[in-house]
Design a protein around this motif. Structure first.
Motif, PDB file in Angstrom:
ATOM      1  N   GLY A  45       0.793  -1.219   0.000  1.00  0.00           N
ATOM      2  CA  GLY A  45       0.000   0.000   0.000  1.00  0.00           C
ATOM      3  C   GLY A  45       0.821   1.262   0.000  1.00  0.00           C
ATOM      4  N   ARG A  46       2.119   1.138  -0.199  1.00  0.00           N
ATOM      5  CA  ARG A  46       3.027   2.277  -0.191  1.00  0.00           C
ATOM      6  C   ARG A  46       4.355   1.818  -0.781  1.00  0.00           C
ATOM      7  NH1 ARG A  46       5.351   4.230   5.096  1.00  0.00           N
ATOM      8  NH2 ARG A  46       7.025   4.612   3.579  1.00  0.00           N
ATOM      9  N   ALA A  47       5.304   2.749  -0.945  1.00  0.00           N
ATOM     10  CA  ALA A  47       6.619   2.384  -1.466  1.00  0.00           C
ATOM     11  C   ALA A  47       7.431   1.670  -0.380  1.00  0.00           C
ATOM     12  CB  ALA A  47       7.371   3.634  -1.920  1.00  0.00           C
ATOM     13  N   VAL A  48       8.302   0.763  -0.822  1.00  0.00           N
ATOM     14  CA  VAL A  48       9.219   0.118   0.109  1.00  0.00           C
ATOM     15  C   VAL A  48      10.106   1.179   0.758  1.00  0.00           C
ATOM     16  CG1 VAL A  48      11.202  -1.436   0.302  1.00  0.00           C
ATOM     17  CG2 VAL A  48       9.247  -2.075  -1.142  1.00  0.00           C
ATOM     18  N   ASP A  49      10.252   1.102   2.092  1.00  0.00           N
ATOM     19  CA  ASP A  49      11.060   2.091   2.806  1.00  0.00           C
ATOM     20  C   ASP A  49      11.636   1.411   4.050  1.00  0.00           C
ATOM     21  OD1 ASP A  49      12.127   4.180   4.289  1.00  0.00           O
ATOM     22  OD2 ASP A  49      10.526   5.586   3.787  1.00  0.00           O
ATOM     23  N   PHE A  50      12.857   0.889   3.921  1.00  0.00           N
ATOM     24  CA  PHE A  50      13.476   0.173   5.032  1.00  0.00           C
ATOM     25  C   PHE A  50      13.787   1.081   6.216  1.00  0.00           C
ATOM     26  CE2 PHE A  50      15.239  -2.651   1.476  1.00  0.00           C
ATOM     27  CZ  PHE A  50      14.175  -3.533   1.574  1.00  0.00           C
ATOM     28  N   THR A  51      14.134   2.334   5.924  1.00  0.00           N
ATOM     29  CA  THR A  51      14.445   3.266   7.014  1.00  0.00           C
ATOM     30  C   THR A  51      13.212   3.539   7.862  1.00  0.00           C
ATOM     31  OG1 THR A  51      16.184   4.307   5.685  1.00  0.00           O
ATOM     32  CG2 THR A  51      15.333   5.558   7.561  1.00  0.00           C
ATOM     33  N   THR A  52      12.090   3.801   7.221  1.00  0.00           N
ATOM     34  CA  THR A  52      10.841   4.015   7.960  1.00  0.00           C
ATOM     35  C   THR A  52      10.429   2.742   8.693  1.00  0.00           C
ATOM     36  OG1 THR A  52      10.094   5.736   6.456  1.00  0.00           O
ATOM     37  CG2 THR A  52       8.400   4.583   7.726  1.00  0.00           C
ATOM     38  N   ALA A  53      10.621   1.593   8.056  1.00  0.00           N
ATOM     39  CA  ALA A  53      10.299   0.324   8.712  1.00  0.00           C
ATOM     40  C   ALA A  53      11.092   0.191  10.005  1.00  0.00           C
ATOM     41  CB  ALA A  53      10.599  -0.845   7.778  1.00  0.00           C
ATOM     42  N   GLY A  54      12.382   0.501   9.943  1.00  0.00           N
ATOM     43  CA  GLY A  54      13.208   0.400  11.138  1.00  0.00           C
ATOM     44  C   GLY A  54      12.759   1.347  12.235  1.00  0.00           C
ATOM     45  N   ARG A  55      12.409   2.573  11.849  1.00  0.00           N
ATOM     46  CA  ARG A  55      11.946   3.542  12.856  1.00  0.00           C
ATOM     47  C   ARG A  55      10.667   3.061  13.529  1.00  0.00           C
ATOM     48  NH1 ARG A  55       8.178   7.099  12.337  1.00  0.00           N
ATOM     49  NH2 ARG A  55       8.193   7.066  10.043  1.00  0.00           N
ATOM     50  N   LEU A  56       9.741   2.536  12.747  1.00  0.00           N
ATOM     51  CA  LEU A  56       8.484   2.047  13.309  1.00  0.00           C
ATOM     52  C   LEU A  56       8.716   0.822  14.190  1.00  0.00           C
ATOM     53  CD1 LEU A  56       6.314   2.503  10.115  1.00  0.00           C
ATOM     54  CD2 LEU A  56       5.914   3.657  12.301  1.00  0.00           C
ATOM     55  N   HIS A  57       9.596  -0.073  13.780  1.00  0.00           N
ATOM     56  CA  HIS A  57       9.879  -1.247  14.591  1.00  0.00           C
ATOM     57  C   HIS A  57      10.585  -0.866  15.894  1.00  0.00           C
ATOM     58  CE1 HIS A  57       8.217  -4.055  11.859  1.00  0.00           C
ATOM     59  NE2 HIS A  57       9.157  -3.958  10.927  1.00  0.00           N
ATOM     60  N   GLU A  58      11.442   0.144  15.840  1.00  0.00           N
ATOM     61  CA  GLU A  58      12.076   0.604  17.070  1.00  0.00           C
ATOM     62  C   GLU A  58      11.040   1.169  18.038  1.00  0.00           C
ATOM     63  OE1 GLU A  58      15.066   3.308  15.736  1.00  0.00           O
ATOM     64  OE2 GLU A  58      16.554   1.726  15.396  1.00  0.00           O
ATOM     65  N   GLU A  59      10.067   1.894  17.492  1.00  0.00           N
ATOM     66  CA  GLU A  59       8.993   2.442  18.324  1.00  0.00           C
ATOM     67  C   GLU A  59       8.181   1.304  18.955  1.00  0.00           C
ATOM     68  OE1 GLU A  59       4.887   5.006  17.636  1.00  0.00           O
ATOM     69  OE2 GLU A  59       6.627   5.438  16.353  1.00  0.00           O
ATOM     70  N   ALA A  60       7.859   0.285  18.161  1.00  0.00           N
ATOM     71  CA  ALA A  60       7.094  -0.846  18.689  1.00  0.00           C
ATOM     72  C   ALA A  60       7.923  -1.644  19.690  1.00  0.00           C
ATOM     73  CB  ALA A  60       6.619  -1.744  17.549  1.00  0.00           C
ATOM     74  N   ALA A  61       9.202  -1.823  19.398  1.00  0.00           N
ATOM     75  CA  ALA A  61      10.069  -2.575  20.303  1.00  0.00           C
ATOM     76  C   ALA A  61      10.196  -1.876  21.654  1.00  0.00           C
ATOM     77  CB  ALA A  61      11.447  -2.755  19.672  1.00  0.00           C
ATOM     78  N   ALA A  62      10.216  -0.561  21.629  1.00  0.00           N
ATOM     79  CA  ALA A  62      10.293   0.192  22.885  1.00  0.00           C
ATOM     80  C   ALA A  62       9.057  -0.044  23.746  1.00  0.00           C
ATOM     81  CB  ALA A  62      10.459   1.680  22.592  1.00  0.00           C
TER      82      ALA A  62
END
Length: 307
Positions: free
Chosen positions: A161-178
């Motif tokens: 549903g959007r462009a591939v973006d590994f940097t944004t993926a990492g930021r979101l996963h860091e937020e969830a991991a926190a």
């Protein structure tokens, strides 16, 4: 009557009693969760050498759990709707699960939004991807366990549903991991290991895998067993390897159960024990993981090791 049979009978009867009275949905959900946990324990009985509880009793308990969750969901329990949707997903009734989840996702429930978005993604429902992202974004405002945030990270990683973006993926996963999300921790292991959206960092990758395993991610548990078994990323430690593989297998990770079977069959990290090997191969079968290719790959004839 064995204690495990008595426990399953008691939980079935408790749920039936609650269903016949005007009870609140929280009580139904609590009893259904306890009964579901008992079912999970029964699934591991064979792994530890216990005789199984009768199939007809387990089927009755399973059906009563389903009925109780449906009743609680009808009375407005969003958490019950999520639990019931998970059962539908396990039965591969994905559209039925989505129908249960969508109104709850629209109410900004993080887990419902994440589960609904997972169905949209995995079932290739491209026409619903924009809806799924909207549910996830709305749920992020109150997402204490990081469910919606983690799923948004997967959407960014996979270009759903959007462009591939590994940097944004990492930021979101860091937020969830926190927020303690074990699945997001495992994704950060992958990103750090492969250098996606960030420089490759083997040390950080192993640390994320350890955190994910401790938090309960099955794949991380199995991978950590592999690290200790091979000495990759961590000092070789057969005791820790065995412990993590067993923990993963008992939690339902089929590949770890198959690996344990091979270990006991070949004497890798443990003393050779054909009986335990066949027991773990049987456990892998019970989980739904075919262990035979792995056995064949290490020189074992699967026909000689059938449980």
């Amino acid at each position: 009557m064995p204690g495990r049979t008595l426990d399953a009978t008691a939980k079935r009867d408790e749920l039936r009693a609650l269903l016949t009275t005007a009870t609140d949905p929280a009580a139904l959900l609590d009893a259904a969760r306890k009964a579901a946990l008992a079912l999970e324990f029964r699934a591991t009985d064979a792994m530890i050498g216990l005789d199984p509880v009768a199939d007809d009793l387990l089927a009755e308990l399973r059906q009563t759990i389903d009925t109780a969750l449906a009743a609680a969901a009808e009375q407005g329990s969003h958490d019950a709707a999520c639990e019931l949707a998970v059962l539908r997903m396990r039965a591969r009734e994905h559209l039925a699960a989505l129908a249960l989840l969508e109104p709850v996702a629209r109410a900004h429930h993080p887990r419902a939004a994440a589960l609904a978005a997972q169905i949209v993604w995995r079932q290739g429902l491209a026409h619903r991807q924009a809806d799924a992202i909207a549910w996830l974004e709305a749920a992020r405002a109150a997402d204490p366990e990081g469910h919606a945030t983690y799923m948004l990270g997967l959407y960014a990683f996979n270009g759903t549903g959007r462009a591939v973006d590994f940097t944004t993926a990492g930021r979101l996963h860091e937020e969830a991991a926190a927020r303690g999300n074990a699945d997001a921790m495992f994704e950060l292991y992958i990103l750090s290991d492969q250098g996606l959206g960030r420089p490759a960092d083997p040390g950080a990758a192993v640390a994320w895998c350890q955190r994910a395993a401790e938090a309960g991610n099955l794949r991380a548990m199995g991978n950590l067993g592999g690290f200790y078994a091979t000495g990759r990323g961590l000092p070789r430690d057969p005791v820790q390897a065995l412990a993590w593989y067993e923990r993963a297998a008992k939690a339902g990770h089929g590949k770890s159960a198959a690996t344990l079977g091979v270990m006991y069959a070949t004497g890798d990290c443990v003393d050779t024990d054909p009986e335990r090997a066949r027991s773990w191969f049987a456990a892998a079968d019970a989980i739904g993981h075919d262990w035979r290719d792995l056995a064949d790959a290490v020189g074992l004839d699967p026909d000689d090791w059938e449980p």
